[in-house]
Design a protein around this motif. Structure first.
Motif, PDB file in Angstrom:
ATOM      1  N   TRP A  35      11.319  -0.343 -22.989  1.00 30.83           N
ATOM      2  CA  TRP A  35      12.299  -0.515 -21.038  1.00 30.83           C
ATOM      3  C   TRP A  35      13.776   0.190 -21.676  1.00 30.83           C
ATOM      4  O   TRP A  35      13.876  -0.528 -22.177  1.00 30.83           O
ATOM      5  N   ARG A  36      13.001   0.604 -20.294  1.00 32.70           N
ATOM      6  CA  ARG A  36      15.394   0.910 -20.175  1.00 32.70           C
ATOM      7  C   ARG A  36      15.189   0.434 -18.828  1.00 32.70           C
ATOM      8  O   ARG A  36      13.990   0.620 -17.977  1.00 32.70           O
ATOM      9  N   VAL A  37      16.686   0.454 -18.074  1.00 31.29           N
ATOM     10  CA  VAL A  37      17.260   0.631 -16.572  1.00 31.29           C
ATOM     11  C   VAL A  37      17.440   1.702 -16.667  1.00 31.29           C
ATOM     12  O   VAL A  37      18.441   2.087 -17.169  1.00 31.29           O
ATOM     13  N   GLU A  38      17.258   2.503 -15.543  1.00 33.71           N
ATOM     14  CA  GLU A  38      17.611   3.853 -14.388  1.00 33.71           C
ATOM     15  C   GLU A  38      18.019   3.050 -13.277  1.00 33.71           C
ATOM     16  O   GLU A  38      17.168   1.935 -13.141  1.00 33.71           O
ATOM     17  N   ASP A  39      18.580   4.199 -12.325  1.00 34.08           N
ATOM     18  CA  ASP A  39      18.511   4.449 -11.005  1.00 34.08           C
ATOM     19  C   ASP A  39      17.021   4.232 -10.736  1.00 34.08           C
ATOM     20  O   ASP A  39      17.535   6.294 -10.229  1.00 34.08           O
ATOM     21  N   LEU A  40      16.523   3.922  -9.907  1.00 31.10           N
ATOM     22  CA  LEU A  40      15.189   4.869  -9.061  1.00 31.10           C
ATOM     23  C   LEU A  40      15.140   4.653  -7.991  1.00 31.10           C
ATOM     24  O   LEU A  40      13.997   5.194  -7.075  1.00 31.10           O
ATOM     25  N   SER A  41      15.905   4.496  -7.547  1.00 28.59           N
ATOM     26  CA  SER A  41      16.346   4.670  -5.560  1.00 28.59           C
ATOM     27  C   SER A  41      15.758   5.376  -4.805  1.00 28.59           C
ATOM     28  O   SER A  41      15.153   4.915  -4.020  1.00 28.59           O
ATOM     29  N   GLY A  42      15.832   6.507  -5.809  1.00 27.84           N
ATOM     30  CA  GLY A  42      15.306   7.877  -4.796  1.00 27.84           C
ATOM     31  C   GLY A  42      14.028   8.724  -5.607  1.00 27.84           C
ATOM     32  O   GLY A  42      13.352   9.226  -4.882  1.00 27.84           O
ATOM     33  N   MET A  43      13.399   7.654  -5.939  1.00 23.86           N
ATOM     34  CA  MET A  43      11.607   7.802  -6.093  1.00 23.86           C
ATOM     35  C   MET A  43      10.777   6.851  -6.128  1.00 23.86           C
ATOM     36  O   MET A  43       9.874   7.380  -5.328  1.00 23.86           O
ATOM     37  N   LEU A  44      11.443   5.550  -4.927  1.00 27.01           N
ATOM     38  CA  LEU A  44      10.643   4.407  -4.797  1.00 27.01           C
ATOM     39  C   LEU A  44       9.279   5.192  -3.379  1.00 27.01           C
ATOM     40  O   LEU A  44       8.234   5.091  -3.024  1.00 27.01           O
ATOM     41  N   ASP A  45       9.986   6.317  -2.727  1.00 24.27           N
ATOM     42  CA  ASP A  45       8.974   6.870  -1.169  1.00 24.27           C
ATOM     43  C   ASP A  45       8.033   7.514  -1.584  1.00 24.27           C
ATOM     44  O   ASP A  45       7.464   8.086  -1.070  1.00 24.27           O
ATOM     45  N   GLN A  46       8.100   8.582  -3.370  1.00 23.91           N
ATOM     46  CA  GLN A  46       7.588   9.171  -3.702  1.00 23.91           C
ATOM     47  C   GLN A  46       5.914   8.734  -4.649  1.00 23.91           C
ATOM     48  O   GLN A  46       5.440   9.938  -4.589  1.00 23.91           O
ATOM     49  N   PHE A  47       5.418   7.363  -4.043  1.00 20.84           N
ATOM     50  CA  PHE A  47       4.341   6.955  -4.828  1.00 20.84           C
ATOM     51  C   PHE A  47       4.203   6.102  -3.275  1.00 20.84           C
ATOM     52  O   PHE A  47       4.282   4.869  -2.953  1.00 20.84           O
ATOM     53  N   THR A  48       2.593   6.070  -2.647  1.00 19.40           N
ATOM     54  CA  THR A  48       2.247   5.177  -2.199  1.00 19.40           C
ATOM     55  C   THR A  48       1.505   4.409  -2.219  1.00 19.40           C
ATOM     56  O   THR A  48       1.022   3.401  -1.784  1.00 19.40           O
ATOM     57  N   ASN A  49       0.828   4.562  -3.832  1.00 18.05           N
ATOM     58  CA  ASN A  49       0.284   3.269  -4.279  1.00 18.05           C
ATOM     59  C   ASN A  49       0.648   2.388  -4.956  1.00 18.05           C
ATOM     60  O   ASN A  49       1.310   2.422  -6.437  1.00 18.05           O
ATOM     61  N   ARG A  50       1.681   1.496  -4.205  1.00 18.90           N
ATOM     62  CA  ARG A  50       2.636   0.430  -4.774  1.00 18.90           C
ATOM     63  C   ARG A  50       2.215  -1.506  -5.037  1.00 18.90           C
ATOM     64  O   ARG A  50       1.510  -1.285  -4.011  1.00 18.90           O
ATOM     65  N   ARG A  51       2.375  -1.576  -5.738  1.00 20.92           N
ATOM     66  CA  ARG A  51       1.593  -2.948  -5.660  1.00 20.92           C
ATOM     67  C   ARG A  51       3.308  -4.290  -6.096  1.00 20.92           C
ATOM     68  O   ARG A  51       3.982  -4.036  -6.812  1.00 20.92           O
TER      69      ARG A  51
END
Length: 295
Positions: free
Chosen positions: A243-259
């Motif tokens: 695993w690694r740590v990255e800035d994902l703040s701009g990706m959250l809205d791309q995925f409607t299938n969130r758990r």
């Protein structure tokens, strides 16, 4: 102001005069390292005649966790030592200002760009303290070092990292410990550029008998080695290592299938609710948020 040094643990007293560029305090659980560092902050900011004038920037990976941990501890020390008349607290950002003008500033590393706008009321940021440093990325530490510019050339700049030990695969171990040939029974290292101090619960005279018993009677070998003895861990009970740590703040809205998952934690660990998405094509799990609550 006269201070009775008995309010501090003896193992840390030499650190008050430590001028190494990078200073690492690490080890086992309940060793008192974070409380000492908070005590040092109060002393350094007040005693500008001794220190030459120091401003402290204190960081954690997630900014909102600072007020409930480090900032609260520093304010508690100011009150316990009867120094409230010498400090004021900005209720908006939590900045603590001494009557001499030097400050304690708090910031999260979740947006490193915000650090560029941080400027103390006078002088420069001489000290950066990263609490729970194992939560951070190496690039964030590099950005912090860039913020330490200007100021009195006679006042050495310092980076302070405090944390409990985790895996040897972590970048902190690889960067600072690997080249030292560090052994589990080693507790000190000192050079002009780097100092390391390892402590455990045995160095904290303020622990109760129950606190000590809880650590000494730990039956899980991994937890005993890491949290009681303060040793760097091997893989132990870790499930994922890729695993690694990255800035994902701009990706959250791309995925409607969130758990949303719920982890009730174990022992002293917090309960957590992670927000995730699983990309079946790339076989990748994205973890966007981790809301947690300590007991």
């Amino acid at each position: 102001i006269e201070l009775d040094l008995s309010v501090m643990n003896e193992a840390y007293l030499p650190q008050l005069k430590n001028m190494a560029r990078v200073q690492i305090l690490y080890g086992g659980s309940s060793s008192g390292k974070s409380k000492f560092k908070a005590q040092q902050v109060v002393l350094d900011v007040m005693d500008d005649a001794r220190t030459g004038g120091r401003n402290w920037l204190i960081c954690r990976q997630v900014g909102r966790t600072i007020r409930g941990s480090v900032a609260q501890e520093i304010n508690r020390i100011i009150t316990e030592w009867g120094l409230a008349q010498f400090f004021s607290v900005n209720k908006t950002d939590g900045t603590i200002t001494c009557v001499n003008g030097y400050q304690v500033i708090f910031s999260g590393l979740d947006d490193v760009e915000k650090l560029k706008s941080i400027t103390p009321a006078q002088g420069a940021i001489t000290d950066v303290w990263v609490e729970e440093a194992t939560e951070t990325q190496q690039d964030s530490i590099k950005q912090l070092l860039k913020r330490q510019r200007g100021g009195n050339p006679k006042t050495p700049k310092r980076l302070h990292l405090t944390f409990n030990t985790i895996l040897k695969q972590h970048w902190i171990y690889q960067t600072y410990f690997n080249g030292l040939g560090w052994a589990d029974d080693q507790t000190k290292y000192k050079s002009p550029e780097l100092s390391v101090l390892k402590t455990t619960y045995k160095d904290n005279k303020f622990l109760t008998a129950d606190d000590r018993a809880g650590l000494e009677n730990e039956t899980d070998s991994y937890y005993y080695n890491v949290y009681t003895l303060g040793n760097w861990g091997v893989l132990g009970d870790v499930i994922f290592t890729n695993w690694r740590v990255e800035d994902l703040s701009g990706m959250l809205d791309q995925f409607t299938n969130r758990r949303n998952g719920l982890d009730f934690g174990f022992s002293s660990d917090p309960a957590a609710v992670p927000v995730t998405h699983y990309d079946t094509k790339r076989k990748t799990i994205y973890i966007f948020k981790e809301l947690y609550e300590t007991g």
